[in-house]
Write a protein that holds these residues in place. Structure first.
Motif, PDB file in Angstrom:
ATOM      1  N   SER A  86       7.473  -1.301  10.625  1.00 25.30           N
ATOM      2  CA  SER A  86       8.177  -1.125   9.289  1.00 25.30           C
ATOM      3  C   SER A  86       7.444  -1.982   8.249  1.00 25.30           C
ATOM      4  N   ASP A  87       7.281  -3.155   8.904  1.00 29.03           N
ATOM      5  CA  ASP A  87       6.625  -4.109   7.676  1.00 29.03           C
ATOM      6  C   ASP A  87       4.990  -4.397   7.544  1.00 29.03           C
ATOM      7  N   TRP A  88       4.513  -3.380   8.300  1.00 34.03           N
ATOM      8  CA  TRP A  88       3.109  -3.198   8.081  1.00 34.03           C
ATOM      9  C   TRP A  88       2.261  -3.485   6.779  1.00 34.03           C
ATOM     10  N   ILE A 125       3.714  -5.390   4.331  1.00 32.27           N
ATOM     11  CA  ILE A 125       3.395  -6.695   4.023  1.00 32.27           C
ATOM     12  C   ILE A 125       3.238  -7.761   4.959  1.00 32.27           C
ATOM     13  N   ASN A 126       2.941  -7.214   6.002  1.00 36.68           N
ATOM     14  CA  ASN A 126       2.726  -8.343   7.299  1.00 36.68           C
ATOM     15  C   ASN A 126       1.606  -7.816   8.227  1.00 36.68           C
TER      16      ASN A 126
END
Length: 261
Positions: free
Chosen positions: A177-179, A181-182
């Motif tokens: 889910s955070d791909w 931004i991370n």
């Protein structure tokens, strides 16, 4: 058949044999007599230059089996008498290293050994009526393994990237889910690479003097500044380059022979 080549320390040891006299004096109470012989300049594998080698009249030659010396640039140790005896024995105590060196780049003044993979060796010595032989049997192992590096790709792909969870790299089967931004917090695999072997370089233990004199006025002199060092002694250049895949090995045997006459 390949090509055999020698480096400066090989010829320096020849000069040592030429200069060492049987009637040199020796006094164990302190006078070493002529304990070193002038040889053509050569460098050890750290690039340090030496101009003198210890000869058989050195006090080192009489040390007991328990008396060891540490090699310059290394933590390895060896018996003092064994080191100096190797100055007179060309092919004894050689340690092989597989490299990518090419025959076209051969230089007698070379001193570097840049190994690839891991080379294991066993050797057997033979004595016959008219020839002496040392057979080195080697196994060159490619110890490269897969590694993980920080990701720099912005686009996600299934079964390509990894998350580091509790010290383990876990393959991602769906996009986190955070791909967006991370993505740099994930990892991708860097596959192990083949190694290519075109040369076997041989390292040799040698006993030298750290005397800084470079004068050729005398071929023999008294010396107490004694040091053990490793040198690039000789090399065997293969006819054809050998490719070894990760986890595989390549077997090679080389025989060194010297006539007794």
């Amino acid at each position: 058949m390949g090509e055999f080549r020698k480096y400066r320390p090989y010829y320096a040891c020849n000069a040592l044999r030429f200069n060492s006299y049987a009637n040199m004096t020796y006094n164990s109470s302190g006078d070493n007599g002529s304990a070193m012989s002038r040889v053509p300049e050569f460098k050890d594998i750290t690039g340090t230059e030496y101009g003198w080698l210890l000869n058989l009249n050195s006090k080192w030659a009489t040390y007991s089996q328990s008396n060891n010396v540490t090699f310059h640039g290394s933590s390895n140790q060896m018996n003092r008498g064994r080191v100096i005896s190797n100055n007179y024995q060309h092919f004894v105590d050689l340690t092989p290293f597989a490299t990518e060196d090419k025959l076209a780049d051969y230089d007698i003044e070379d001193y570097l050994i840049n190994p690839v993979g891991v080379t294991y060796e066993q050797h057997v010595q033979y004595v016959a009526r008219d020839v002496n032989k040392i057979l080195y049997s080697m196994s060159i192992f490619n110890d490269n393994v897969d590694s993980y590096v920080a990701n720099d790709d912005t686009t996600f792909a299934l079964d390509t990237f990894y998350a580091l969870i509790d010290g383990n790299y876990v393959l991602l089967t769906e996009e986190p889910s955070d791909w967006s931004i991370n993505y740099t917090g994930y990892y991708k695999i860097l596959p192990a690479e083949d190694i290519k072997v075109s040369c076997i370089k041989f390292r040799k233990p040698t006993a030298a003097s750290s005397n800084t004199s470079r004068s050729y006025a005398n071929s023999l002199a008294t010396e107490n500044n004694q040091v053990a060092l490793y040198t690039l002694y000789c090399a065997y250049f293969l006819d054809e380059e050998v490719t070894i895949h990760p986890g595989d090995s390549y077997l090679l045997s080389l025989s060194f022979e010297s006539s007794q006459f």
